[in-house]
Design a protein around this motif. Structure first.
Motif, PDB file in Angstrom:
ATOM      1  N   LEU A  62      -7.899   6.911  -0.119  1.00  0.00           N
ATOM      2  CA  LEU A  62      -8.164   5.667  -0.839  1.00  0.00           C
ATOM      3  C   LEU A  62      -6.872   4.885  -1.051  1.00  0.00           C
ATOM      4  N   LEU A  63      -7.004   3.557  -1.088  1.00  0.00           N
ATOM      5  CA  LEU A  63      -5.839   2.675  -1.148  1.00  0.00           C
ATOM      6  C   LEU A  63      -5.942   1.747  -2.352  1.00  0.00           C
ATOM      7  N   ASN A  64      -4.784   1.293  -2.826  1.00  0.00           N
ATOM      8  CA  ASN A  64      -4.728   0.225  -3.830  1.00  0.00           C
ATOM      9  C   ASN A  64      -3.573  -0.723  -3.526  1.00  0.00           C
ATOM     10  N   ASP A  65      -3.280  -0.884  -2.229  1.00  0.00           N
ATOM     11  CA  ASP A  65      -2.215  -1.781  -1.816  1.00  0.00           C
ATOM     12  C   ASP A  65      -2.739  -3.206  -1.702  1.00  0.00           C
ATOM     13  N   LEU A  66      -1.826  -4.169  -1.716  1.00  0.00           N
ATOM     14  CA  LEU A  66      -2.167  -5.588  -1.686  1.00  0.00           C
ATOM     15  C   LEU A  66      -1.443  -6.244  -0.512  1.00  0.00           C
TER      16      LEU A  66
ATOM     17  N   THR B 254       3.906  -6.365 -10.513  1.00  0.00           N
ATOM     18  CA  THR B 254       4.260  -5.719 -11.769  1.00  0.00           C
ATOM     19  C   THR B 254       2.980  -5.451 -12.557  1.00  0.00           C
ATOM     20  N   GLY B 255       3.141  -4.764 -13.673  1.00  0.00           N
ATOM     21  CA  GLY B 255       1.962  -4.420 -14.451  1.00  0.00           C
ATOM     22  C   GLY B 255       1.302  -3.155 -13.922  1.00  0.00           C
ATOM     23  N   THR B 256       0.145  -2.845 -14.462  1.00  0.00           N
ATOM     24  CA  THR B 256      -0.591  -1.638 -14.080  1.00  0.00           C
ATOM     25  C   THR B 256      -1.576  -1.964 -12.970  1.00  0.00           C
ATOM     26  N   LEU B 257      -1.349  -1.376 -11.777  1.00  0.00           N
ATOM     27  CA  LEU B 257      -2.238  -1.609 -10.651  1.00  0.00           C
ATOM     28  C   LEU B 257      -3.585  -0.946 -10.881  1.00  0.00           C
ATOM     29  N   PRO B 258      -4.652  -1.502 -10.300  1.00  0.00           N
ATOM     30  CA  PRO B 258      -5.926  -0.781 -10.295  1.00  0.00           C
ATOM     31  C   PRO B 258      -5.771   0.536  -9.543  1.00  0.00           C
ATOM     32  N   SER B 259      -6.475   1.544  -9.966  1.00  0.00           N
ATOM     33  CA  SER B 259      -6.415   2.826  -9.262  1.00  0.00           C
ATOM     34  C   SER B 259      -6.978   2.676  -7.853  1.00  0.00           C
ATOM     35  N   PRO B 260      -6.574   3.550  -6.912  1.00  0.00           N
ATOM     36  CA  PRO B 260      -7.104   3.455  -5.540  1.00  0.00           C
ATOM     37  C   PRO B 260      -8.623   3.502  -5.541  1.00  0.00           C
ATOM     38  N   ARG B 261      -9.240   2.642  -4.725  1.00  0.00           N
ATOM     39  CA  ARG B 261     -10.706   2.532  -4.729  1.00  0.00           C
ATOM     40  C   ARG B 261     -11.200   1.820  -3.482  1.00  0.00           C
TER      41      ARG B 261
ATOM     42  N   ASP C 279      -7.987 -20.963  -8.087  1.00  0.00           N
ATOM     43  CA  ASP C 279      -7.038 -20.902  -6.972  1.00  0.00           C
ATOM     44  C   ASP C 279      -5.730 -20.225  -7.369  1.00  0.00           C
ATOM     45  N   ARG C 280      -5.797 -19.338  -8.363  1.00  0.00           N
ATOM     46  CA  ARG C 280      -4.573 -18.677  -8.827  1.00  0.00           C
ATOM     47  C   ARG C 280      -4.778 -17.208  -9.168  1.00  0.00           C
ATOM     48  N   TYR C 281      -5.939 -16.870  -9.701  1.00  0.00           N
ATOM     49  CA  TYR C 281      -6.147 -15.527 -10.218  1.00  0.00           C
ATOM     50  C   TYR C 281      -7.087 -14.738  -9.312  1.00  0.00           C
ATOM     51  N   LEU C 282      -6.720 -13.481  -9.062  1.00  0.00           N
ATOM     52  CA  LEU C 282      -7.566 -12.563  -8.307  1.00  0.00           C
ATOM     53  C   LEU C 282      -8.162 -11.557  -9.277  1.00  0.00           C
ATOM     54  N   LEU C 283      -9.500 -11.430  -9.265  1.00  0.00           N
ATOM     55  CA  LEU C 283     -10.192 -10.489 -10.136  1.00  0.00           C
ATOM     56  C   LEU C 283     -10.769  -9.361  -9.304  1.00  0.00           C
ATOM     57  N   ILE C 284     -10.606  -8.129  -9.799  1.00  0.00           N
ATOM     58  CA  ILE C 284     -11.147  -6.934  -9.162  1.00  0.00           C
ATOM     59  C   ILE C 284     -12.073  -6.245 -10.161  1.00  0.00           C
ATOM     60  N   PHE C 285     -13.287  -5.944  -9.711  1.00  0.00           N
ATOM     61  CA  PHE C 285     -14.248  -5.283 -10.600  1.00  0.00           C
ATOM     62  C   PHE C 285     -14.884  -4.096  -9.896  1.00  0.00           C
ATOM     63  N   GLY C 286     -14.915  -2.957 -10.631  1.00  0.00           N
ATOM     64  CA  GLY C 286     -15.658  -1.796 -10.183  1.00  0.00           C
ATOM     65  C   GLY C 286     -15.091  -1.142  -8.943  1.00  0.00           C
ATOM     66  N   GLY C 287     -15.977  -0.498  -8.189  1.00  0.00           N
ATOM     67  CA  GLY C 287     -15.578   0.277  -7.024  1.00  0.00           C
ATOM     68  C   GLY C 287     -15.662   1.758  -7.329  1.00  0.00           C
ATOM     69  N   GLY C 288     -15.283   2.570  -6.377  1.00  0.00           N
ATOM     70  CA  GLY C 288     -15.401   4.005  -6.565  1.00  0.00           C
ATOM     71  C   GLY C 288     -14.337   4.785  -5.829  1.00  0.00           C
ATOM     72  N   SER C 289     -14.116   6.021  -6.307  1.00  0.00           N
ATOM     73  CA  SER C 289     -13.291   6.989  -5.606  1.00  0.00           C
ATOM     74  C   SER C 289     -14.229   8.022  -4.997  1.00  0.00           C
ATOM     75  N   HIS C 290     -13.674   9.170  -4.588  1.00  0.00           N
ATOM     76  CA  HIS C 290     -14.529  10.193  -3.994  1.00  0.00           C
ATOM     77  C   HIS C 290     -15.353  10.952  -5.037  1.00  0.00           C
ATOM     78  N   SER C 291     -15.001  10.788  -6.313  1.00  0.00           N
ATOM     79  CA  SER C 291     -15.678  11.574  -7.338  1.00  0.00           C
ATOM     80  C   SER C 291     -16.303  10.744  -8.450  1.00  0.00           C
TER      81      SER C 291
ATOM     82  N   ARG D 218     -20.108   1.109 -11.145  1.00  0.00           N
ATOM     83  CA  ARG D 218     -20.833   0.873  -9.890  1.00  0.00           C
ATOM     84  C   ARG D 218     -19.860   0.736  -8.728  1.00  0.00           C
ATOM     85  N   ALA D 219     -20.376   0.978  -7.546  1.00  0.00           N
ATOM     86  CA  ALA D 219     -19.659   0.751  -6.296  1.00  0.00           C
ATOM     87  C   ALA D 219     -20.665   0.289  -5.258  1.00  0.00           C
ATOM     88  N   GLY D 220     -20.194  -0.434  -4.263  1.00  0.00           N
ATOM     89  CA  GLY D 220     -21.092  -0.965  -3.253  1.00  0.00           C
ATOM     90  C   GLY D 220     -21.838  -2.194  -3.691  1.00  0.00           C
TER      91      GLY D 220
END
Length: 526
Positions: free
Chosen positions: A195-199, A215-222, A232-244, A273-275
């Protein structure tokens, strides 16, 4: 999170699909809703099944969809563990399906080359003018790096865009978000299930990849999360899943400062949720479908991206696409109304159905709400014009004068805009020339870098050989030193023996019973 492993057993199950109609739940197997088009949907914030004509696409999930010129293009996906590579088109005007026969490009342009896109799932489709960009996705034979494909609906051809910089590693289940003139790729699952959390950011003007430090706290890999752009400035990330596990966290990235944060949300707390799928209408971000380790999610949510307030729009029971995992969700406008269109997905069985929702949420800035002060002034004067005929004439003269003034002002503004446009065009040409030069310099630098890398490898090989030779010489020197020490010990021992010999010789020569000419033992032996 719902798993595709159970799809083969669940695909044969037939369960009822229920949609909301006028606040009541209706079984669509008992009552099919025949629609002439999106305009025939009268109720707001309710999902309605669309009965499209033409050959239906194969059921699927983890596909991608994009809207270009009144048509929804659906590409790829997964069905019973098999990757799909077909291009299906839903015409919103006629509400009919058709399958495109993709052709190869005979004369590739300077920036693109002819390609055949392999069947894939977990990719992203982004409208780009009158074309469609396709990024990432899982395939049978994955590549090392992520490539950018472009589809031209007019010629029905796939091409590969030539990009610069360091491309991200290949992946699937990532988010691809259009932010201004850039594409932002976040997270996903690489080959080997890591799993990745790179940008990564692709500048669509220079076609250059960049990997920015944040900087700041990155979202966990998902993977299988949703992303949206606000203002046109802010990126929002919601939800997702890991293997567990699955997530219900919300992350915000300021694209100007490149700082991550966790905004405090209001209203309800969404289920993990994921998917799931998402689309924005003004400052409202709609989220549909998805699932977690316990169940699928049936509610359609909306997040106000200015206040970070969550609320439920509607619910939908059964196995319809808006409640499925891996369904696609697009936005289409008809006569000023916003329609959310959902297709496909997996919820125990694969779907190829289309559902639509007419949103009551509107953008804050609407053309109908913008009033001109002059028009309001004339309207207030005309309300008093019934008292005398002279007032009416004065109003007409005032209107004529203002029309003339507006015409003169419009002409002046047009000239100013034309001049500014010419300046911008000239600057754009200079920037394109500069960009072309920079691209050539970058290509030369990359070529030089390859040559320097080869030279560096050669020097490293030579250095390794010299190190091995030096190690061998050190070993031989150590052995010679040991021999030298033994020789020095032998010399000392020999010297001692010689001294003893000389002493014995002197004693023998001074003895009284020594016969003349007798040399003794040592002299004879010597």
């Amino acid at each position: 999170m719902a798993s595709a492993k159970s799809a083969s057993s669940g695909a044969s199950e037939e369960s009822k699909v229920v949609v909301a109609e006028n606040g009541k739940m209706v079984d669509v197997q008992d009552k099919e809703i025949t629609m002439e088009g999106l305009c025939s949907i009268s109720s707001y914030d309710q999902w309605t099944r669309l009965a499209a004509s033409g050959p239906l696409p194969k059921p699927r999930y983890k596909h991608a969809a994009a809207v270009v010129q009144e048509k929804m293009y659906v590409f790829g996906g997964n069905y019973n563990g098999r990757y799909l590579g077909d291009m299906q088109v839903l015409d919103f005007k006629s509400l009919s399906w058709s399958k495109l026969e993709v052709k190869s490009q005979s004369e590739p342009s300077e920036l693109t080359g002819t390609t055949s896109l392999a069947p894939c799932a977990g990719h992203g489709l982004i409208p780009w003018g009158n074309k469609i960009l396709c990024l990432a996705g899982h395939t049978r034979e994955p590549t090392e790096n992520l490539s950018v494909k472009v589809f031209d609906p007019q010629t029905c051809t796939w091409s590969t865009l030539r990009t610069y910089g360091r491309s991200p590693i290949s992946r699937g289940g990532q988010s691809v978000t259009l932010v201004g003139d850039t594409l932002v790729v976040f997270g996903g699952e690489a080959d080997g299930r890591s799993l990745l959390n790179d940008l990564h950011i692709l500048d669509l003007e220079t076609m250059t990849w960049d990997e920015f430090e944040t900087t700041g706290t990155l979202p966990s890999p998902r993977s299988e999360h949703a992303a949206a752009c606000h203002a046109d400035r802010y990126l929002l990330i919601f939800g997702g899943g890991s293997h567990s596990t699955c997530f219900n966290d919300l992350h915000l990235l300021d694209m100007q400062t490149m700082e991550w944060s966790r905004p405090q949300h209001q209203g309800i707390t969404p289920e993990p949720r994921a998917g799931h799928a998402g689309v924005t209408v003004g400052e409202n971000w709609f989220i549909t479908g998805g699932g977690n380790n316990k169940k699928g999610v049936s509610e359609t949510l909306v997040l106000n991206m200015s206040t970070f307030a969550w609320s439920v729009v509607t619910g939908l029971e059964g196995r319809a696409p808006p409640t499925s995992e891996g369904s696609s969700l697009v936005l289409h406008k008809v006569n000023g109304e916003d329609f959310l269109v959902s297709f496909g997905g997996y919820s125990g069985r694969y779907s190829n159905e289309v559902y639509a929702l007419k949103s009551s949420q509107k953008s804050n800035l609407r053309s109908g709400q913008i009033n001109e002060p002059e028009t309001n002034g004339l309207a207030s004067v005309s309300m008093e014009a019934n008292s005398s005929r002279g007032v009416i004439f004065e109003i007409e003269e005032l209107q004529d004068e203002k029309v003339i003034k507006r015409a003169d002002t419009s002409k002046t503004l047009l000239q100013a805009v034309t001049g500014e446009k010419n300046k911008i065009q000239e600057k754009l040409n200079q920037e394109e020339l500069q960009s072309s030069r920079l691209k050539q310099e970058l290509a030369n630098a990359e070529t030089k870098n390859v040559e320097l890398t080869k030279d560096l490898d050669l020097v490293r090989n030579q250095l390794s050989a010299e190190e091995a030779r030096a190690s061998q010489l050190e070993s031989e020197i150590s052995e010679l030193q040991q021999r030298l020490q033994k020789m020095e010990a032998l010399e000392k021992e020999s010297e001692l023996l010689r001294l003893e010999k000389d002493a014995d010789s002197d004693d023998s020569s001074s003895g009284s019973n020594q016969r003349p000419g007798d040399r003794g033992f040592w002299r004879w032996n010597g």
